[in-house]
Design a protein around this motif. Structure first.
Motif, PDB file in Angstrom:
ATOM      1  N   LEU A 147       0.752  -0.918  -0.124  1.00 47.13           N
ATOM      2  CA  LEU A 147       0.254   0.187  -0.272  1.00 47.13           C
ATOM      3  C   LEU A 147       0.883   0.830  -0.058  1.00 47.13           C
ATOM      4  O   LEU A 147       0.551   2.047  -1.409  1.00 47.13           O
ATOM      5  N   ALA A 148       2.029   1.114   0.767  1.00 46.59           N
ATOM      6  CA  ALA A 148       2.717   2.424   1.072  1.00 46.59           C
ATOM      7  C   ALA A 148       3.331   2.677  -0.956  1.00 46.59           C
ATOM      8  O   ALA A 148       3.774   4.314  -0.719  1.00 46.59           O
ATOM      9  N   SER A 149       3.856   1.240  -1.368  1.00 51.50           N
ATOM     10  CA  SER A 149       3.974   2.203  -2.366  1.00 51.50           C
ATOM     11  C   SER A 149       3.352   2.557  -3.205  1.00 51.50           C
ATOM     12  O   SER A 149       3.666   3.539  -4.593  1.00 51.50           O
ATOM     13  N   PHE A 150       2.235   1.885  -3.495  1.00 54.11           N
ATOM     14  CA  PHE A 150       0.940   1.921  -4.282  1.00 54.11           C
ATOM     15  C   PHE A 150       0.404   3.613  -3.849  1.00 54.11           C
ATOM     16  O   PHE A 150       0.615   4.362  -5.205  1.00 54.11           O
ATOM     17  N   LEU A 151       0.429   4.088  -2.992  1.00 49.18           N
ATOM     18  CA  LEU A 151       0.151   5.310  -2.769  1.00 49.18           C
ATOM     19  C   LEU A 151       1.370   6.684  -3.235  1.00 49.18           C
ATOM     20  O   LEU A 151       0.739   7.814  -3.277  1.00 49.18           O
ATOM     21  N   GLU A 152       2.477   6.013  -2.934  1.00 49.34           N
ATOM     22  CA  GLU A 152       3.813   6.712  -3.139  1.00 49.34           C
ATOM     23  C   GLU A 152       3.069   6.795  -4.723  1.00 49.34           C
ATOM     24  O   GLU A 152       3.786   8.402  -5.170  1.00 49.34           O
ATOM     25  N   THR A 153       3.032   5.971  -5.954  1.00 51.05           N
ATOM     26  CA  THR A 153       3.296   6.332  -6.646  1.00 51.05           C
ATOM     27  C   THR A 153       1.719   7.109  -7.574  1.00 51.05           C
ATOM     28  O   THR A 153       2.231   8.053  -8.367  1.00 51.05           O
ATOM     29  N   LEU A 154       0.745   6.855  -6.596  1.00 52.10           N
ATOM     30  CA  LEU A 154      -0.186   7.199  -7.147  1.00 52.10           C
ATOM     31  C   LEU A 154       0.116   8.940  -6.808  1.00 52.10           C
ATOM     32  O   LEU A 154      -0.001   9.776  -7.673  1.00 52.10           O
ATOM     33  N   ALA A 155       0.681   9.436  -5.567  1.00 49.77           N
ATOM     34  CA  ALA A 155       0.986  10.647  -5.711  1.00 49.77           C
ATOM     35  C   ALA A 155       1.726  11.529  -6.976  1.00 49.77           C
ATOM     36  O   ALA A 155       1.477  12.471  -7.650  1.00 49.77           O
ATOM     37  N   ALA A 156       2.635  10.707  -7.393  1.00 49.61           N
ATOM     38  CA  ALA A 156       3.957  11.009  -8.659  1.00 49.61           C
ATOM     39  C   ALA A 156       3.202  11.218  -9.418  1.00 49.61           C
ATOM     40  O   ALA A 156       3.264  12.290 -10.113  1.00 49.61           O
ATOM     41  N   TRP A 157       1.925  10.139  -9.600  1.00 49.68           N
ATOM     42  CA  TRP A 157       1.468  10.377 -11.299  1.00 49.68           C
ATOM     43  C   TRP A 157       0.322  11.581 -10.809  1.00 49.68           C
ATOM     44  O   TRP A 157       0.671  11.751 -12.289  1.00 49.68           O
ATOM     45  N   ILE A 158      -0.799  11.620  -9.880  1.00 50.31           N
ATOM     46  CA  ILE A 158      -1.025  13.075  -9.698  1.00 50.31           C
ATOM     47  C   ILE A 158       0.105  14.088  -9.963  1.00 50.31           C
ATOM     48  O   ILE A 158      -1.106  14.796 -11.304  1.00 50.31           O
ATOM     49  N   ASP A 159       0.698  14.196  -9.640  1.00 53.83           N
ATOM     50  CA  ASP A 159       1.633  15.354  -9.721  1.00 53.83           C
ATOM     51  C   ASP A 159       1.881  16.058 -10.719  1.00 53.83           C
ATOM     52  O   ASP A 159       2.470  16.705 -11.392  1.00 53.83           O
ATOM     53  N   ASP A 160       2.090  14.106 -11.783  1.00 52.45           N
ATOM     54  CA  ASP A 160       3.166  14.310 -13.360  1.00 52.45           C
ATOM     55  C   ASP A 160       2.282  14.033 -14.140  1.00 52.45           C
ATOM     56  O   ASP A 160       2.015  13.907 -15.604  1.00 52.45           O
ATOM     57  N   ALA A 161       0.595  13.977 -13.823  1.00 51.07           N
ATOM     58  CA  ALA A 161      -0.637  14.424 -15.170  1.00 51.07           C
ATOM     59  C   ALA A 161      -0.534  15.199 -15.769  1.00 51.07           C
ATOM     60  O   ALA A 161      -0.917  15.062 -17.362  1.00 51.07           O
ATOM     61  N   ASP A 162      -0.998  16.452 -15.692  1.00 54.55           N
ATOM     62  CA  ASP A 162      -0.512  17.713 -16.855  1.00 54.55           C
ATOM     63  C   ASP A 162      -0.023  17.178 -17.807  1.00 54.55           C
ATOM     64  O   ASP A 162       0.194  17.261 -19.048  1.00 54.55           O
ATOM     65  N   GLY A 163       1.408  16.026 -17.477  1.00 55.60           N
ATOM     66  CA  GLY A 163       2.466  15.665 -18.743  1.00 55.60           C
ATOM     67  C   GLY A 163       1.661  14.836 -19.609  1.00 55.60           C
ATOM     68  O   GLY A 163       1.476  14.727 -20.605  1.00 55.60           O
TER      69      GLY A 163
END
Length: 68
Positions: free
Chosen positions: A7-23
């Motif tokens: 779960l920790a890895s998933f949530l960290e990755t989710l946050a990273a994708w959201i940060d990069d979503a504009d790309g």
């Protein structure tokens, strides 16, 4: 692409994708939803299952659901 094993890895990755979503939206020729929507949330969840952090490149549009 690897998958997030906990779960920790998933949530960290989710946050990273959201940060990069504009790309992702820019590469897909779309506009990032100003207030978000359910399709944004669906894309973020799907992307977080295999998004590779550190690449600074969200998954290609062809690898995500084509939610409308």
């Amino acid at each position: 692409m690897g998958e997030n094993a906990d779960l920790a890895s998933f949530l960290e990755t989710l946050a990273a994708w959201i940060d990069d979503a504009d790309g992702w939206y820019g590469n897909a020729g779309r506009s990032l939803p100003a207030d978000g929507d359910w399709s944004f949330f669906a894309r973020a969840l799907r992307a977080a299952t295999s998004y590779e952090q550190g690449t600074q490149a969200p998954m290609a549009a062809s690898n995500l659901c084509q939610c409308r």
